[in-house]
Scaffold this active site. Structure first.
Site, PDB file in Angstrom:
ATOM      1  N   GLU A  35       1.035  -1.343  -0.094  1.00  0.00           N
ATOM      2  CA  GLU A  35       0.124  -0.480  -0.720  1.00  0.00           C
ATOM      3  C   GLU A  35       1.171   1.211   0.066  1.00  0.00           C
ATOM      4  O   GLU A  35       1.804   0.907   0.320  1.00  0.00           O
ATOM      5  CB  GLU A  35      -0.846   0.224   1.505  1.00  0.00           C
ATOM      6  CG  GLU A  35      -2.209  -1.374   1.278  1.00  0.00           C
ATOM      7  CD  GLU A  35      -3.093  -1.125   2.617  1.00  0.00           C
ATOM      8  OE1 GLU A  35      -4.164  -1.645   2.071  1.00  0.00           O
ATOM      9  OE2 GLU A  35      -2.647  -0.547   3.590  1.00  0.00           O
ATOM     10  N   GLU A  81       2.152  -0.097   4.216  1.00  0.00           N
ATOM     11  CA  GLU A  81       2.179  -0.996   4.527  1.00  0.00           C
ATOM     12  C   GLU A  81       2.360  -2.149   3.793  1.00  0.00           C
ATOM     13  O   GLU A  81       2.136  -1.500   2.771  1.00  0.00           O
ATOM     14  CB  GLU A  81       0.996  -0.956   5.705  1.00  0.00           C
ATOM     15  CG  GLU A  81      -0.521  -1.088   5.437  1.00  0.00           C
ATOM     16  CD  GLU A  81      -0.989  -1.945   6.028  1.00  0.00           C
ATOM     17  OE1 GLU A  81      -0.917  -2.525   7.427  1.00  0.00           O
ATOM     18  OE2 GLU A  81      -2.268  -1.654   6.295  1.00  0.00           O
TER      19      GLU A  81
HETATM   20  P1  ADP Z   1      -8.276  -4.699   2.703  1.00  0.00           P
HETATM   21  O1  ADP Z   1      -7.271  -3.906   2.992  1.00  0.00           O
HETATM   22  O2  ADP Z   1      -8.032  -5.954   2.920  1.00  0.00           O
HETATM   23  O3  ADP Z   1      -9.716  -3.729   1.932  1.00  0.00           O
HETATM   24  P2  ADP Z   1      -9.553  -3.341   4.890  1.00  0.00           P
HETATM   25  O4  ADP Z   1      -8.341  -2.362   4.860  1.00  0.00           O
HETATM   26  O5  ADP Z   1     -10.718  -3.389   4.836  1.00  0.00           O
HETATM   27  O6  ADP Z   1      -9.426  -4.491   4.149  1.00  0.00           O
HETATM   28  O7  ADP Z   1      -9.677  -4.009   6.482  1.00  0.00           O
HETATM   29  C1  ADP Z   1      -8.181  -4.750   7.351  1.00  0.00           C
HETATM   30  C2  ADP Z   1      -8.231  -6.169   7.709  1.00  0.00           C
HETATM   31  O8  ADP Z   1      -9.265  -5.729   8.629  1.00  0.00           O
HETATM   32  C3  ADP Z   1      -9.594  -6.764   6.668  1.00  0.00           C
HETATM   33  O9  ADP Z   1      -8.769  -8.313   6.590  1.00  0.00           O
HETATM   34  C4  ADP Z   1     -10.667  -6.991   6.723  1.00  0.00           C
HETATM   35  O10 ADP Z   1     -11.122  -8.034   7.795  1.00  0.00           O
HETATM   36  C5  ADP Z   1     -10.583  -6.381   9.437  1.00  0.00           C
HETATM   37  N1  ADP Z   1     -11.296  -5.704   9.792  1.00  0.00           N
HETATM   38  C6  ADP Z   1     -12.018  -4.949   8.758  1.00  0.00           C
HETATM   39  N2  ADP Z   1     -13.436  -4.129   9.609  1.00  0.00           N
HETATM   40  C7  ADP Z   1     -12.713  -4.281  11.161  1.00  0.00           C
HETATM   41  C8  ADP Z   1     -13.442  -3.664  11.616  1.00  0.00           C
HETATM   42  N3  ADP Z   1     -14.152  -3.000  12.063  1.00  0.00           N
HETATM   43  N4  ADP Z   1     -12.953  -4.198  12.792  1.00  0.00           N
HETATM   44  C9  ADP Z   1     -11.669  -4.858  12.454  1.00  0.00           C
HETATM   45  N5  ADP Z   1     -11.234  -6.039  11.528  1.00  0.00           N
HETATM   46  C10 ADP Z   1     -12.061  -5.032  11.127  1.00  0.00           C
HETATM   47  P1  ADP Z   2      -4.197   0.267   8.269  1.00  0.00           P
HETATM   48  O1  ADP Z   2      -3.520  -1.246   8.361  1.00  0.00           O
HETATM   49  O2  ADP Z   2      -4.874   0.610   9.469  1.00  0.00           O
HETATM   50  O3  ADP Z   2      -4.866  -0.007   7.183  1.00  0.00           O
HETATM   51  P2  ADP Z   2      -3.017   2.091   6.657  1.00  0.00           P
HETATM   52  O4  ADP Z   2      -1.206   2.373   7.163  1.00  0.00           O
HETATM   53  O5  ADP Z   2      -2.677   1.269   5.756  1.00  0.00           O
HETATM   54  O6  ADP Z   2      -3.564   1.236   8.443  1.00  0.00           O
HETATM   55  O7  ADP Z   2      -3.469   3.408   6.880  1.00  0.00           O
HETATM   56  C1  ADP Z   2      -4.970   2.909   6.772  1.00  0.00           C
HETATM   57  C2  ADP Z   2      -5.237   3.964   5.637  1.00  0.00           C
HETATM   58  O8  ADP Z   2      -5.283   6.315   6.756  1.00  0.00           O
HETATM   59  C3  ADP Z   2      -4.924   4.838   4.542  1.00  0.00           C
HETATM   60  O9  ADP Z   2      -5.343   4.728   3.061  1.00  0.00           O
HETATM   61  C4  ADP Z   2      -4.758   6.792   4.661  1.00  0.00           C
HETATM   62  O10 ADP Z   2      -5.982   6.562   4.111  1.00  0.00           O
HETATM   63  C5  ADP Z   2      -4.628   7.001   5.494  1.00  0.00           C
HETATM   64  N1  ADP Z   2      -3.033   6.882   6.532  1.00  0.00           N
HETATM   65  C6  ADP Z   2      -2.182   6.721   7.004  1.00  0.00           C
HETATM   66  N2  ADP Z   2      -1.250   6.714   7.109  1.00  0.00           N
HETATM   67  C7  ADP Z   2      -1.141   8.207   6.090  1.00  0.00           C
HETATM   68  C8  ADP Z   2      -0.510   9.737   6.013  1.00  0.00           C
HETATM   69  N3  ADP Z   2       0.968   9.478   5.986  1.00  0.00           N
HETATM   70  N4  ADP Z   2      -1.203  10.578   5.663  1.00  0.00           N
HETATM   71  C9  ADP Z   2      -2.169  10.846   5.047  1.00  0.00           C
HETATM   72  N5  ADP Z   2      -2.884   9.185   5.147  1.00  0.00           N
HETATM   73  C10 ADP Z   2      -1.711   8.436   5.635  1.00  0.00           C
HETATM   74 MG    MG Z   3      -3.875  -0.825   5.556  1.00  0.00          MG
END
Ligand code: ADP
Ligand code: ADP
Ligand code: MG
Length: 688
Positions: free
Chosen positions: A289, A302
Site C-alpha cells: 500500500e 504498509e
Molecule cells: P483490505 O485492506 O483488504 O481492503 P480493510 O483495510 O478494509 O481490508 O481491512 C483490513 C483488515 O481488517 C481486513 O482483514 C478486515 O477483515 C479487517 N477489518 C475490517 N473491518 C474491521 C473492523 N471493524 N474491526 C476489525 N477488523 C476489521
Molecule cells: P491500516 O493498517 O489500518 O490499513 P494504513 O497505514 O494502511 O493502516 O492506513 C490506513 C489509511 O489511513 C490509509 O489508506 C490512508 O487513508 C490513511 N493514512 C495512513 N497514513 C497516512 C499518512 N501518512 N498521510 C495521509 N493519510 C494516511
Molecule cells: Mg492499510
C-alpha cells in the site's frame, strides 16, 4: 510434511486434494469457488451463529468450531488445526481478517504438517509491524513517508518530533490495522492528545501500544500494488488499485486501474513493490500500500500479507484468478506469468455493500434479510457484473461479525462505462429487512468529483460533512420517475379492468389521462397503449411537454421495474403505497402518487399528516447491547454530551444529546438487548 519448496513443483499430482477455509462470509465462498474449479475438495468451518451460512452449504464438508464470538471460534488456531486433522485437509486458506496475518498460526500449521496458503512466516512477522516494516522498506530502497524511525515514548517527545517533521502529522500505532489506532494532528496542541488517544486505542485493540509519527500527506490518494511471488524467487506485480474513497480510514469504493497515475509512476510503484516483495522472499499474493500526494510522489504505507478485500477489481482487469494463484504457489508450483504478460484490460470498480444505515451516521444494522435479490452476474456487450457475497434471502445478519454483506463489482472498457454499469447494478440490487448503504454508493457514483476522478481519502468527510441525507431528485429524475410511475399505474389499471371484466378481458389498447404527483410536482399525462410500447405524453405541469416512450415487461408484484425510457435502460425499485408507489433510483427515494385529474384536485385539499414528535426521546438507532448509561434522571445535559453507549457488530457507538435538555426517565440499563427505535431515555417536554 508438506514443505514450501519441493522438487516436484508444478507436477500434477502435487496439487492438494482437499483444503480447509478458515473464514466465513463472502471470502470463504470466494475461495471455495476457485478450489472447486480446480477440482479440489473443500472444508468449511463455522461457528454456532453460522450453521446455516452460505459457505457451509457450498463446501463439501463442514466442521463446527464453537460459539458465535470470533475469539471462541474463527480466531482459535487449535480448533482450525483439529478440524484439518479430522477431515484430512492438507492446506488452509485463511481469507482476510481473522488468522490471515497471524504468524503464530502459520507456524502452528507448519508444525502440524499442514500447508498455510499464504506467505512465509518471516514475511508475515516483518510486515505485521508498521515500525519494523517501514525500516525494512527503507533498506530495500522503497520510498517511505518522512517521520520518526523509532517508537515515541511520551507526549512531550511526540510534540517535539511532530514539530521536527512539520505539521500536519499522522500519529500511528505500530500494531495498527483496519484503520484503528491512528490520529491526524494539524496543530501543535492536537499532538499530545492525538498521541494519547492513538496509544489507548492501540492498547485496547491490539494489546500493543507502540506509537510512531510520520508526515500527514495532504490531498492523499490511497493506491496499492498487487504482487504475486512464488517459492522459486519469481515476483510479478498485477498493477494498481485505487482505494481513496474511505470512511474512517476504511475502504468503501475501489477501482483498478487508478485514474491518477501516469505510466511512469505506475511502473516505478510496481518496481518498488516487487523489490520489497523480493527482499522478504515473498511467496503468495500480497499488497503493497502506498499513499500518493497531489504531485504523484508516492510513499510506502504498509504491506498486507494476505488476499485483499478488493482483489476482484484486479482480477477483472488482468483476467488472473488470484485465489487459484495462491493455491498453486502454496503447492509449490512455479509462476507461469512474466511481468510482460500482465496487461491492463478495461476498468473495474468495486462497491462494498455494508449492513449499515447511511441516514443514521452509518450505524451498523442487523436483522433478517427479508429480501436479497442481487443483480444477475454476467458479461454482456463488454460489460460485466460480478457479486461476491456470503448471504442469501431469509438469512440473518448477526451482530457478531463484520457488517459487509457483498462486494458488487463491474467491469467495462473504460471508467465511464464501468461507473454507469455500477449505477445500474446498484439500482437493481434489492435488499429489504436491514439498513444498507446502496443509496450512498449510488450518490458517490453520480458525484461530479467521482466522475472527474478528482478524489482523495478526504472525499467522504469533505462532501458529506453533515452525514448523508439521501439524494435530492433533480428535474430530469422527477420526469423520468413520473414516466415510470405512469407506466406502472397504467398496468395496474389494465389489470383492474381485466379482472372486473369491463373491457371483456381482451382490451390492450386504450388511452387514459392521469396526474402523477411527486412531492410538489404535478405532471398531467396522457398514457397511450400501443402493442409493444407505451407513449406517455406530458401535457402540462412540472415536466416539459413531450412524449416519452416506455418499453417494459414488468409485472405487478416484482420489486424491480426494468425497461427503457426513450431507449435508455432504466432499473427502478418499486414498493406499493397508498394511491401510488415508493420508487428508489440512483439514491433517490420518493413516493409517486397517481390520480385522475378530479382526484388530484381533491387530494390537494387534504390535510397533511404531521409525523409523531419523537424529539423528546432518545431512540436506539440499531439493534444492540447497552454497554453503559452516562446520565441520571433529572440531570440537565448539554448538546453533544454523551448519553449512553450501545454496542453492535464489534463497534461501540456513543449516543449523544442533540440539544440541551433534562432527563425525565431512563428506560434501559446496561446489559439490555434493544431493538431498533426502542426508547432508551425520555427528556422533559419543554426542554427537549
Ligand atoms: P483490505 O485492506 O483488504 O481492503 P480493510 O483495510 O478494509 O481490508 O481491512 C483490513 C483488515 O481488517 C481486513 O482483514 C478486515 O477483515 C479487517 N477489518 C475490517 N473491518 C474491521 C473492523 N471493524 N474491526 C476489525 N477488523 C476489521
Ligand atoms: P491500516 O493498517 O489500518 O490499513 P494504513 O497505514 O494502511 O493502516 O492506513 C490506513 C489509511 O489511513 C490509509 O489508506 C490512508 O487513508 C490513511 N493514512 C495512513 N497514513 C497516512 C499518512 N501518512 N498521510 C495521509 N493519510 C494516511
Ligand atoms: Mg492499510
Amino acid at each position: 510434511m508438506r514443505n514450501i519448496t519441493r522438487g516436484k513443483a508444478g507436477s500434477e499430482n502435487s496439487m492438494f486434494k482437499k483444503i480447509l477455509i478458515a473464514n466465513r462470509g463472502e471470502i470463504a465462498c470466494r475461495v471455495i469457488r476457485s478450489a472447486q474449479s480446480m477440482g479440489i475438495k473443500t472444508v468449511a468451518v463455522y461457528s454456532d451463529a453460522d450453521k446455516d451460512a452460505l459457505h457451509v452449504s457450498m463446501a463439501d464438508e463442514a466442521v463446527n468450531i464453537g460459539p458465535p464470538a470470533a475469539t471462541d471460534s474463527y480466531l482459535r488456531p487449535e480448533k482450525i488445526i483439529a478440524a484439518c486433522k479430522q477431515t484430512s485437509a492438507e492446506a488452509v486458506h485463511p481469507g482476510y481478517g481473522f488468522l490471515s496475518e497471524n504468524a503464530e498460526f502459520a507456524k502452528d500449521l507448519d508444525e502440524a504438517g499442514i500447508t498455510f496458503i499464504g506467505p512465509n512466516i518471516q514475511a508475515i512477522k516483518v510486515m505485521g509491524d508498521k515500525i519494523a516494516s517501514k525500516a525494512f522498506a527503507e533498506k530495500a530502497n522503497v520510498n517511505t513517508v518522512p517521520g520518526s524511525p523509532e517508537e515515541i515514548e511520551t507526549p512531550e517527545d511526540a510534540v517535539r518530533v511532530a514539530l521536527e517533521i512539520g505539521l500536519p502529522v499522522m500519529i500511528k500505532a505500530s500494531a495498527g490495522g483496519g484503520g484503528k489506532g491512528m490520529r491526524v494532528a494539524h496543530a501543535e496542541d492536537e499532538v499530545a492528545e492525538g498521541f494519547q488517544l492513538a496509544r489507548s486505542e492501540a492498547r485496547a485493540s491490539f494489546g500493543d501500544d507502540r506509537i510512531f509519527i510520520e508526515k500527514f500527506i495532504v490531498q492523499p490518494r490511497h493506491i496499492e500494488i498487487q504482487v504475486l511471488g512464488d517459492s522459486h524467487g519469481n515476483v510479478v506485480h498485477l498493477m494498481e488499485r485505487e482505494c481513496s474513497i474511505q470512511r474512517r480510514n476504511q475502504k468503501v469504493v475501489e477501482e483498478a486501474p487508478s485514474s491518477f497515475l501516469d505510466d511512469e509512476t505506475r511502473n516505478s510503484m510496481g518496481e518498488q513493490a516487487v523489490a520489497l516483495a523480493k527482499a522478504v522472499d515473498y511467496r503468495s499474493a500480497g499488497t503493497v500500500e502506498f499513499i500518493v500526494d497531489k504531485d504523484q510522489n508516492f510513499y510506502f504505507l504498509e504491506m498486507n500479507t494476505r488476499l485483499q478485500v478488493e482483489h476482484p477489481v484486479t482480477e477483472l482487469i488482468t483476467g488472473i484468478d488470484l485465489v487459484e494463484q495462491m493455491i498453486r504457489i502454496a503447492a509449490g508450483e512455479k509462476l507461469k506469468l512474466n511481468q510482460s504478460d500482465i496487461k491492463i484490460n478495461g476498468w473495474a470498480i468495486e462497491s462494498r455493500i455494508y449492513a449499515e444505515d447511511p441516514y443514521r451516521s452509518f450505524l451498523p444494522s442487523t436483522g433478517r434479510l427479508v429480501r436479497y435479490q442481487p443483480p444477475a452476474e454476467n458479461t454482456h456487450n463488454g460489460l460485466t457484473v460480478r457479486n461476491d457475497t456470503g448471504v442469501y434471502e431469509g438469512g440473518e445478519i448477526s451482530i457478531y461479525y463484520d457488517p459487509m454483506i457483498a462486494k458488487l463489482v463491474t467491469h467495462g472498457p473504460d471508467r465511464e462505462s464501468a461507473t454507469k454499469h455500477m449505477s445500474r447494478a446498484l439500482d437493481s440490487f434489492c435488499i429489504e429487512g436491514i439498513g444498507h448503504n446502496i443509496p450512498f454508493l449510488s450518490a458517490v457514483m453520480d458525484h461530479p468529483r467521482w466522475l472527474s476522478g478528482d478524489i482523495s481519502t478526504g472525499f467522504i468527510d469533505e462532501e458529506y460533512a453533515d452525514g448523508f441525507q439521501g439524494v435530492e431528485a433533480d428535474e430530469e429524475t422527477i420526469c423520468l420517475l413520473s414516466a415510470v410511475a405512469a407506466s406502472i399505474d397504467h398496468l395496474y389499471n389494465i389489470r383492474r379492468r381485466t379482472i372486473s371484466g369491463q373491457m371483456g378481458g381482451k382490451e390492450v389498447s386504450f388511452t387514459q389521462q392521469r396526474v402523477v404527483v411527486i412531492g410538489d410536482n404535478n405532471t398531467f399525462v396522457t398514457v397511450i397503449q400501443k402493442p409493444d410500447i407505451l407513449l406517455i405524453n406530458f401535457r402540462k405541469g412540472s415536466c416539459a411537454e413531450e412524449t416519452v416512450e416506455v418499453i417494459s415487461d414488468w409485472v405487478p408484484g416484482n420489486p424491480l421495474w426494468t425497461g427503457t425510457v426513450n431507449s435508455n435502460p432504466v432499473a427502478v425499485q418499486v414498493k406499493p403505497v397508498l394511491n401510488g408507489f415508493r420508487l428508489l433510483y440512483r439514491g433517490v427515494d420518493i413516493e409517486a402518487h397517481t390520480y385522475t385529474e378530479r382526484e388530484a384536485e381533491l387530494q390537494a385539499l387534504m390535510p397533511v399528516k404531521i409525523p409523531a414528535d419523537t424529539s423528546g426521546q432518545l431512540l436506539c438507532p440499531m439493534p444492540g447491547l447497552v454497554v453503559s448509561i452516562a446520565v441520571e434522571t433529572g440531570e440537565a445535559v448539554k448538546a453533544g454530551q454523551s448519553l449512553c453507549v450501545v454496542e453492535a457488530m464489534k463497534m461501540e457507538n456513543v449516543l449523544k444529546a442533540e440539544r440541551d435538555c433534562v432527563v425525565a426517565a431512563i428506560l434501559a440499563e446496561p446489559g439490555d438487548k434493544l431493538a431498533v427505535d426502542q426508547v432508551i431515555i425520555e427528556f422533559e417536554k419543554d426542554t427537549a
